[in-house]
Design a protein around this motif. Structure first.
Motif, PDB file in Angstrom:
ATOM      1  N   TYR A   1     -21.187  72.373  81.366  1.00  0.00           N
ATOM      2  CA  TYR A   1     -19.814  72.404  81.857  1.00  0.00           C
ATOM      3  C   TYR A   1     -19.024  73.267  81.106  1.00  0.00           C
ATOM      4  O   TYR A   1     -18.266  74.072  81.613  1.00  0.00           O
ATOM      5  CB  TYR A   1     -19.312  70.984  81.829  1.00  0.00           C
ATOM      6  CG  TYR A   1     -17.736  70.912  82.217  1.00  0.00           C
ATOM      7  CD1 TYR A   1     -17.155  70.926  83.430  1.00  0.00           C
ATOM      8  CD2 TYR A   1     -16.855  70.519  81.052  1.00  0.00           C
ATOM      9  CE1 TYR A   1     -15.970  70.838  83.762  1.00  0.00           C
ATOM     10  CE2 TYR A   1     -15.225  70.602  81.306  1.00  0.00           C
ATOM     11  CZ  TYR A   1     -15.030  70.722  82.480  1.00  0.00           C
ATOM     12  OH  TYR A   1     -13.777  70.613  83.132  1.00  0.00           O
TER      13      TYR A   1
ATOM     14  N   THR B   1     -17.979  72.588  89.293  1.00  0.00           N
ATOM     15  CA  THR B   1     -16.730  72.963  88.545  1.00  0.00           C
ATOM     16  C   THR B   1     -16.099  74.122  89.045  1.00  0.00           C
ATOM     17  O   THR B   1     -14.852  74.276  89.082  1.00  0.00           O
ATOM     18  CB  THR B   1     -17.423  73.372  87.114  1.00  0.00           C
ATOM     19  OG1 THR B   1     -18.038  72.486  86.604  1.00  0.00           O
ATOM     20  CG2 THR B   1     -16.289  73.745  86.037  1.00  0.00           C
TER      21      THR B   1
ATOM     22  N   CYS C   1     -16.966  76.749  82.149  1.00  0.00           N
ATOM     23  CA  CYS C   1     -15.470  76.638  81.959  1.00  0.00           C
ATOM     24  C   CYS C   1     -15.176  78.021  81.516  1.00  0.00           C
ATOM     25  O   CYS C   1     -13.964  78.594  81.779  1.00  0.00           O
ATOM     26  CB  CYS C   1     -14.915  75.662  81.079  1.00  0.00           C
ATOM     27  SG  CYS C   1     -14.820  73.952  82.130  1.00  0.00           S
TER      28      CYS C   1
ATOM     29  N   SER D   1     -12.564  80.526  82.995  1.00  0.00           N
ATOM     30  CA  SER D   1     -11.566  81.277  82.240  1.00  0.00           C
ATOM     31  C   SER D   1     -11.402  82.857  82.634  1.00  0.00           C
ATOM     32  O   SER D   1     -10.138  83.240  82.713  1.00  0.00           O
ATOM     33  CB  SER D   1     -11.408  80.922  81.000  1.00  0.00           C
ATOM     34  OG  SER D   1     -11.381  79.425  80.612  1.00  0.00           O
TER      35      SER D   1
END
Length: 264
Positions: free
Chosen positions: A70, A226, A74, A78
């Motif tokens: 995860y 995600t 992320c 970003s």
């Protein structure tokens, strides 16, 4: 392959039999020249190493790695958000990002806090693989050619080869649109995706099925969940569907161009 006859098998029933009988059908000598480790081992040596490695890939162990997966995803998101922040949407070739994400995840889960060191190792391995492919493509090896064989009774010493890419793109199994990008084939599950069952083998099969299968599926589910929280996406008009084999994996020859739309 040089002095050794090779027979390519694409009949699903025969493929299943070959993948299930590892004692009789062992790794070709050419594979052992190119690879080392568990990928090239056979017999008792392979069984011993597989038994040692198996516990690390049990699903309960892999669930403990989800936070690392995860975090890596992320970081990638970003970067995407920074690229689309001004307009809210953008066309992007996501393949380099996804490729780096996979290396990042393996580095984090293998090297822990020293994952930057792991990323360097994966970069070097990728470069080494590229050099090896270039060398093979530029070299003439006697006997390295395709030959159609019919009505052949196999004597000893004939290599049996299962060309997975050919099975996955054969119109007899997948229809006339077999080479088109059509993910909706799998809308009713793998068993109904093709005209003939047993023709979808993304991780191989039998007892030697890819040991990283569970790892790959857990990572894919984590990453997709995600990404879908932050973006919607669709194929870009500039996308060209051209899967190609790069060493031991299938990769998009011209990238994976999507239009990303930021959700919030």
């Amino acid at each position: 392959m040089g002095p050794t006859p090779r027979l390519n098998i694409i009949d699903p029933k025969l493929v299943k039999e070959i993948l299930s009988n590892t004692e009789l059908f062992q790794k070709p000598a050419t594979i052992k020249l190119l690879l080392t480790g568990i990928l090239a081992y056979d017999g008792e040596k392979w069984a011993k190493h597989r038994k040692l490695v198996n516990p690390a890939f049990q699903i309960e162990k892999l669930k403990l790695l989800v936070p690392a997966m995860y975090s890596s995803c992320c970081e990638m998101i970003s970067n995407w958000e920074a690229l689309v922040s001004t307009k809210g949407s953008r066309e992007l070739d996501v393949w380099p990002y996804l490729s780096n994400l996979t290396a990042n995840v393996i580095s984090r889960t293998t090297f822990g806090s020293n994952y930057e060191e792991g990323k360097l190792i994966f970069q070097l391995l990728r470069e080494q693989s590229d050099f090896a492919i270039q060398r093979l493509q530029s070299s003439f090896i006697p006997g390295w050619r395709k030959t159609k064989l019919g009505g052949l009774v196999l004597p000893g010493g004939v290599e049996i080869f299962v060309p997975i890419m050919e099975i996955h793109h054969d119109p007899d199994f997948w229809g006339e649109d077999s080479k088109d990008f059509k993910p909706q084939r799998f809308s009713e599950g793998i068993s109904k995706a093709s005209k003939v069952q047993g023709t979808f083998l993304p991780f191989g099969g039998g007892s030697r099925i890819c040991i990283g299968q569970n790892f790959a599926l857990v990572e894919a589910k984590t990453d997709l969940a995600t990404i879908l929280k932050r973006f919607s996406f669709q194929l870009s008009p500039s996308y060209v569907h051209a899967p190609s084999v790069a060493w031991v994996t299938v990769q998009p020859q011209h990238g994976a161009h999507l239009i990303l739309q930021k959700l919030f």
